[in-house]
Design an enzyme around this catalytic site. Sequence first.
Site, PDB file in Angstrom:
ATOM      1  N   LYS A  83       6.954 -53.190 -54.242  1.00  0.00           N
ATOM      2  CA  LYS A  83       7.896 -52.059 -54.274  1.00  0.00           C
ATOM      3  C   LYS A  83       7.884 -51.502 -52.935  1.00  0.00           C
ATOM      4  O   LYS A  83       9.172 -51.151 -52.341  1.00  0.00           O
ATOM      5  CB  LYS A  83       7.980 -50.965 -55.378  1.00  0.00           C
ATOM      6  N   GLU A 137      11.343 -53.311 -68.089  1.00  0.00           N
ATOM      7  CA  GLU A 137      11.302 -54.497 -68.867  1.00  0.00           C
ATOM      8  C   GLU A 137      10.581 -54.349 -70.106  1.00  0.00           C
ATOM      9  O   GLU A 137       9.647 -53.936 -70.274  1.00  0.00           O
ATOM     10  CB  GLU A 137      10.957 -55.761 -67.984  1.00  0.00           C
ATOM     11  N   ASP A 170      15.433 -54.767 -58.120  1.00  0.00           N
ATOM     12  CA  ASP A 170      14.941 -54.532 -59.373  1.00  0.00           C
ATOM     13  C   ASP A 170      13.735 -53.269 -59.231  1.00  0.00           C
ATOM     14  O   ASP A 170      13.356 -53.034 -58.369  1.00  0.00           O
ATOM     15  CB  ASP A 170      14.101 -55.495 -60.275  1.00  0.00           C
ATOM     16  N   ASN A 171      13.513 -52.425 -60.288  1.00  0.00           N
ATOM     17  CA  ASN A 171      12.446 -51.580 -60.277  1.00  0.00           C
ATOM     18  C   ASN A 171      12.617 -50.569 -59.216  1.00  0.00           C
ATOM     19  O   ASN A 171      11.504 -49.766 -58.849  1.00  0.00           O
ATOM     20  CB  ASN A 171      11.194 -52.090 -60.054  1.00  0.00           C
ATOM     21  N   ASP A 183      12.441 -58.300 -55.986  1.00  0.00           N
ATOM     22  CA  ASP A 183      11.598 -57.947 -57.026  1.00  0.00           C
ATOM     23  C   ASP A 183      10.099 -58.209 -56.871  1.00  0.00           C
ATOM     24  O   ASP A 183       9.526 -59.036 -57.582  1.00  0.00           O
ATOM     25  CB  ASP A 183      11.856 -58.707 -58.283  1.00  0.00           C
TER      26      ASP A 183
END
Length: 250
Positions: A177, A234, A202-203, A174
């Site tokens: 990216k 989020e 995540d993401n 996380d």
Amino acid sequence: MKLGQRFPLLRWSVVRTGIGIRNFNRTGQVGDGREAEAADYVEANARRGDIDDVLATIDEYAYAKAFLVNVGDEKGRLLDAAIRRADPQLVLELGTYCGYGALRIARAAPKARIFSVELAAANAAVARRIWAHAGVQDRITCVVGTIGDGGTTLDTLCDEYGFDSGTLDFLFIDHNKNAYLADLLSILDRGWLRQGAVVVADNVGFPGAPKYRRYMREQQGRVWQTIEHRSHVEYQNLLPDLVLESQYLG
């Protein structure tokens, strides 16, 4: 109902995050002091030694005060479930930010040793304050550095903290990216992931990690078994996101 509650993407702190994205990519913080303020808020409002209350207080701050770029409550429940299924002894997190993800991991895996790698020393200081308030500072170690530094941080994890072949049970990604795939491959090169280890990212939907997602799809059933969990970015419910949960087949 306030406009920011009905339309969360219109909240000033969300807009300010977009404005400060260059600063965030460079320093790990938005640039308006919200990260240190979040720690202040936790220390002032959460019950000391109560992980549940500390997490709830961080969520409260992110909804009511200033948007935070941690995994958040909705996707956090996906992380919780993955951790409980894996029942890890050794966990590595890439991207500490304010310490929220590691705190959820500590709650879901009370016997695990948790190490979190964070580029920004200022974020590490914020996270340590929050972990101390929650009473888990002895179970979580923040290593200031980055996996993409030519091996220095990986060597530190190996030499100082005992990371070795087949010792890593769970990896939570996380952070930057653009570095998801490269950093995962660097960890694979070290041989740390045991067969059956779980990686949660995540993401992957937003802001997006397309190279990572494509790699997992290409390796499906060969090196990895991946589930894509649909969720939302989020602390809002308008913008979709993806959390990838991948089991290492070895």
